[in-house]
Design an enzyme around this catalytic site. Structure first.
Site, PDB file in Angstrom:
ATOM      1  N   GLY A 394      12.032   4.079  17.371  1.00 57.65           N
ATOM      2  CA  GLY A 394      13.220   3.442  17.192  1.00 57.65           C
ATOM      3  C   GLY A 394      13.263   2.020  17.037  1.00 57.65           C
ATOM      4  N   PRO A 395      14.366   1.221  17.086  1.00 58.77           N
ATOM      5  CA  PRO A 395      14.093  -0.134  16.702  1.00 58.77           C
ATOM      6  C   PRO A 395      13.733  -0.810  17.729  1.00 58.77           C
ATOM      7  CG  PRO A 395      16.503   0.597  17.115  1.00 58.77           C
ATOM      8  CD  PRO A 395      15.593   1.833  17.022  1.00 58.77           C
ATOM      9  N   PRO A 396      13.416  -1.876  17.733  1.00 58.23           N
ATOM     10  CA  PRO A 396      12.743  -3.001  18.686  1.00 58.23           C
ATOM     11  C   PRO A 396      13.947  -3.092  19.994  1.00 58.23           C
ATOM     12  CG  PRO A 396      12.258  -4.025  16.740  1.00 58.23           C
ATOM     13  CD  PRO A 396      13.159  -2.897  16.484  1.00 58.23           C
ATOM     14  N   GLY A 397      13.269  -3.375  21.072  1.00 58.29           N
ATOM     15  CA  GLY A 397      14.208  -3.753  22.212  1.00 58.29           C
ATOM     16  C   GLY A 397      14.830  -2.552  22.915  1.00 58.29           C
ATOM     17  N   VAL A 398      14.814  -1.447  22.579  1.00 58.15           N
ATOM     18  CA  VAL A 398      15.592  -0.467  23.234  1.00 58.15           C
ATOM     19  C   VAL A 398      15.048   0.165  24.398  1.00 58.15           C
ATOM     20  CG1 VAL A 398      16.671   0.193  21.167  1.00 58.15           C
ATOM     21  CG2 VAL A 398      14.555   1.285  21.584  1.00 58.15           C
ATOM     22  N   GLY A 399      13.682  -0.168  25.041  1.00 56.22           N
ATOM     23  CA  GLY A 399      13.110   0.283  26.064  1.00 56.22           C
ATOM     24  C   GLY A 399      12.178   1.381  26.057  1.00 56.22           C
ATOM     25  N   LYS A 400      11.297   1.326  24.854  1.00 54.49           N
ATOM     26  CA  LYS A 400      10.288   2.474  24.625  1.00 54.49           C
ATOM     27  C   LYS A 400       9.127   2.198  25.574  1.00 54.49           C
ATOM     28  CE  LYS A 400       9.987   1.595  20.052  1.00 54.49           C
ATOM     29  NZ  LYS A 400      11.299   0.550  19.982  1.00 54.49           N
ATOM     30  N   THR A 401       8.705   0.929  25.493  1.00 54.52           N
ATOM     31  CA  THR A 401       7.578   0.701  26.102  1.00 54.52           C
ATOM     32  C   THR A 401       7.689   0.917  27.630  1.00 54.52           C
ATOM     33  OG1 THR A 401       6.810  -0.696  24.306  1.00 54.52           O
ATOM     34  CG2 THR A 401       5.589  -1.031  26.432  1.00 54.52           C
ATOM     35  N   SER A 718      21.199   4.279  -0.206  1.00 60.04           N
ATOM     36  CA  SER A 718      22.468   4.618   0.470  1.00 60.04           C
ATOM     37  C   SER A 718      23.772   3.885   0.051  1.00 60.04           C
ATOM     38  CB  SER A 718      22.145   4.188   2.049  1.00 60.04           C
ATOM     39  OG  SER A 718      21.151   4.701   2.692  1.00 60.04           O
ATOM     40  N   LYS A 761      23.866   3.417  11.761  1.00 58.38           N
ATOM     41  CA  LYS A 761      24.961   2.783  10.731  1.00 58.38           C
ATOM     42  C   LYS A 761      26.301   3.061  11.607  1.00 58.38           C
ATOM     43  CE  LYS A 761      22.477   4.026   6.566  1.00 58.38           C
ATOM     44  NZ  LYS A 761      22.294   4.995   5.583  1.00 58.38           N
TER      45      LYS A 761
END
Length: 820
Positions: A394-401, A718, A761
């Site tokens: 997913g996009p950066p900064g969403v809490g994956k790490t 798109s 989107k």
């Protein structure tokens, strides 16, 4: 024949020979300067007895000892010695041949005189031969009782007595021969003196040729040269080569001798140190090895690992502490003993506690939390299973790490993390072989050792940013790590022992799946971690980010309040992202301003109002991500996916009078987007009646399509439906429905195709205040998977054909344009 001949050998020479049976070298002669070694040659006929020698060449004037062993040779020597006749001496081509024929012999030989026959104590017979004159062997006349052959005598071609060059040649040969003899362990000083004073040039050349250390082949080549000057040149070349070799050997021996002396000195000192250490309480090296064995005794490793450890420790015991290999071997043994072989932390199967920990640390991320709880449930029921390989993308900064830490705490496991961003060396994963200087194990084994257990939660961060070069492809090396069928026997090049990784819980993170190789993707369970909506960001900021920043900056929590309206203002006006990393930075900036107030002595309570946010953060940074109305025809709102989440974009079309059906595209568009624009225009031209457009307009009006923010590259299919809608609106001057956005790919037949990134989107549309969204019918399944909270306030319109899009998107209201 021998009566009037001067003695060539001293008694000492014979004694030396008897002490050195089997040594093939010229006998040390004492020839006078004027002595003629050709004496008796007038009695030689055309047929002479032939004595074949193995790997030896006799030269005129030179005496050599020959050990005789073959029956024919014995008979020849006895017969010739008794009759005092001269014999022909030739060299065999191959040593192994016992009974040589003519083809097995070199045809150039030397007439030899039997000086003396010696019966040795071991029963062998040694005969001393002195060379007389060269000959050519024409053929063999007899084979029994020994070889006899027909010969033709050869004369040496002598240079003129005034040839100064030849004199220099002889002088150089003499000097080199003396140098080579002087380099011997026990230089023959009498012989060196004799050579210095000998004036017979033929003898000097032949003696030096007989003494060269090279083999019989090269000596035979010298013997075959008739011209004495040419023979001298060839001999000088060989002597130079051999002398250089002697000097090189001496140099190497000297260096080796110095090294050995240094090693002996060091060894003596080390032995003294060892004695001192033993007096003081034991050898340090022995203490280290004893400690290693004590650690090994507590290990739960297999028999195979135990055998390898014992073998390597024994090797370490034999090494000297000052040896370069000692530290390398010590490091390897320590790596083996420090790894947690079959050591596992006990999992916590309290599902309610695990769920509580996950909810405490992360707001949202329902799918990921659900997957972890499922894994714990299976572990609880089965007791043991191969850990899954999860990939959060997913996009950066969403809490994956940061999710990895929470998972480790929920499972009560150790937590380790490896950043793979920019990794391009395969050895970083599999380790270096021990033969290399500075070799070490790979990052997988290093972190398992750091964790101290064989079942940690292992986060492989930024797995999509691995690169490959001439050092290998790390993503291919990861295949073994992340395959549950292979990682039970993971092989690290440095460790060189199989290690079981099947109990490790790997969690990989990625921003973009397109850069990950397909085989690697196939081994992972993909879980999408999409961006947050406004309400979620506000909740995350209130629960996690604000308390964290207040604590980080030392600001008392009870004296600062952050109303949600202020957080909402920061989210909407000062950040534009899918995650919360930028939001965290903005909150940190606000907290720093408050910390400054407290540091200056103002300790009154602070409420961060929207007005105070604007004062601290300055002017509003983002305003473009808002719907801009529908006052103009030809302007349509589209939805786009980017690496940092979803965004809205505007497609603007305008017409200008001109000839030639010119289409202009601006806005830093990629190839796919340009194709979509041309496709949209062609579709409209072929369906003018459907949209009520006059065909003459295409011939008299130029079309210009622009997508704002030209500095930002844009690409993808798109925007296909958006471009068709924009062009139809521009040609018909019909307004676009208010608060409407759309996304979808088109075909030349007018079909609308599905696209990806629907959730991002939709979030972008919500942020922009969009009410209606047009999507392809096939995208309905993507919308159904999204939580209801994300869809509040939005109405979706699913279409299959572009005609449906135009019918819904364009109103009947026409904008008055003076150009038409």
């Amino acid at each position: 024949m021998m009566k009037n001949k001067k003695r060539l050998f001293t008694e000492e020479s014979y004694d030396d020979l008897e002490d050195n049976i089997g040594v093939v070298m010229p006998i040390l002669t004492e020839c006078d300067v004027d002595e003629d070694f050709m004496e008796g040659m007038d009695e030689v006929g055309t047929v002479v007895p032939i004595l074949p020698l193995r790997n030896m060449v006799l030269f005129p004037g030179v005496a050599i000892p020959v050990v005789v062993g073959r029956p024919k040779s014995m008979r020849l020597i006895k017969d010739a010695a008794q009759k005092k006749t001269l014999i022909g001496v030739v060299c065999q081509k191959e040593m192994e041949i016992e009974d040589p024929a003519l083809d097995d012999l070199h045809l150039t030989g030397v007439i030899g005189e039997i000086v003396r026959v010696l019966e040795m104590p071991d029963g062998a017979t040694t005969v001393i031969l002195q060379g007389k004159k060269r000959f050519t062997l024409n053929d063999l006349t007899d084979a029994e009782p020994y070889l006899r052959g027909n010969i033709t005598l050869l004369d040496d071609v002598l240079p003129e007595q005034t040839d100064r060059e030849f004199e220099a040649l002889i002088s150089t040969i003499k000097d080199l021969t003396i140098k080579m003899m002087s380099a011997m362990a026990n230089p023959p000083r009498d012989l060196i003196f004799s050579i210095k004073n000998n004036k017979n040039v033929q003898y000097q050349i032949n003696f030096s040729a007989s003494n060269i250390p090279s083999g019989a082949t090269e000596k035979q080549q010298l013997l075959q040269i008739d011209d004495l000057k040419e023979r001298a040149y060839r001999l000088l070349f060989i002597l130079n080569r051999e002398y250089q070799l002697i000097e090189l050997k001496a140099s190497i021996q000297m260096k080796t001798h110095e090294d050995i002396n240094q090693q002996q000195k060091e060894y003596f000192l080390q032995q003294q140190i060892k004695t001192i250490q033993e007096e003081l309480g034991g050898n340090i090296n022995e203490l280290e090895i004893k400690e290693l064995r004590a650690k090994a005794a507590k290990k739960k490793w297999s028999k195979e690992v135990s055998e390898v450890f014992e073998k390597e420790v024994r090797k370490l015991e034999r090494l000297h502490p000052q040896s370069p290999d000692f530290s390398i071997q010590t490091q390897y043994v320590q790596t083996i003993v420090n790894l947690p072989w079959n050591e596992y932390s006990k999992d916590n199967f309290n599902l309610k506690r695990a769920e509580k920990v996950l909810n405490r640390d992360h707001y949202g991320l329902e799918k990921v939390k659900e997957r972890i709880i499922e894994h714990l449930a299976v572990l609880k029921l089965k007791g043991d299973m191969k850990s899954p390989i999860i990939c959060l993308y997913g996009p950066p900064g969403v809490g994956k790490t940061s999710l990895g830490k929470s998972v480790a705490e929920a499972l009560n496991r150790k937590y380790v993390r490896v950043s793979l961003g920019g990794l391009h060396d395969e050895a970083e994963i599999r380790g270096h072989r021990r033969t290399y200087i500075g070799a070490m194990s790979g990052r997988i084994i290093q972190n398992i050792q750091k964790a101290g257990t064989s079942n940690p939660v292992f986060v492989l961060d930024e797995i999509d940013k691995i690169t490959s070069d001439f050092k290998g492809d790390p993503s291919s090396a990861l295949l073994e790590v992340l395959d549950p069928e292979q990682n039970t026997t993971f092989h690290d090049n440095y460790l060189d022992i199989d290690y079981d990784l099947s109990r490790v819980m790997f969690i990989a993170t990625a921003n973009n799946l397109n850069t990950i190789s397909q085989p690697l993707l196939d081994r992972m369970e993909l879980i999408e971690v999409s961006g947050y909506i406004l309400e979620e960001k506000v909740e995350i900021a209130a629960r996690h980010l604000v308390p964290k920043q207040l604590d980080t900056h030392g600001v008392p929590k009870e004296k600062v309040s952050f109303p949600k309206k202020s957080l909402q203002l920061i989210v909407e006006s000062y950040t534009r992202e899918s995650g919360v990393r930028e939001l965290d930075k903005k909150i940190a900036k606000v907290v720093r301003k408050i910390a400054k107030r407290f540091a200056l002595g103002d300790d009154s309570a602070v409420q961060v109002t929207p007005a105070l946010v604007k004062e601290f953060l300055g002017a509003v940074e983002y305003t473009r991500d808002k719907y801009q109305g529908n006052e103009y025809a030809g302007v349509v709102t589209g939805l786009a996916w980017t690496a940092v989440g979803g965004e809205i974009l505007f497609v603007e079309s305008s017409l200008s009078k001109g000839k030639g059906e010119k289409l202009t595209l601006t806005g830093n568009l990629g190839a796919v987007m340009k194709e979509s624009a041309m496709l949209a225009l062609e579709y409209i031209r072929s369906h003018t009646k459907l949209f009520g457009i006059q065909e003459e307009m295409f011939e008299n009006w130029n079309v210009h399509i622009h997508v704002p923010e030209g500095a930002i590259p844009k690409d993808g299919p798109s925007a296909g439906v958006t471009m068709v809608t924009s062009l139809v609106s521009a040609f018909t001057q019909r307004k676009v429905k208010a608060n409407l956005a759309m996304t979808g790919e088109i075909t030349l037949r007018g079909k609308v195709l599905p696209v990806g990134g629907i959730k991002e989107k939709i979030l972008a549309a919500k942020r922009a205040g969009i009410k209606d969204i047009i999507l392809c019918t096939e995208n309905q399944k993507d919308v159904e998977e999204i939580k209801e909270d994300y869809l509040k306030g939005l109405t979706f319109h699913y279409v299959k054909d572009i005609a449906d899009v135009i019918d819904f998107a364009l109103t009947d209201e026409v904008v008055k344009n003076p150009q038409f």
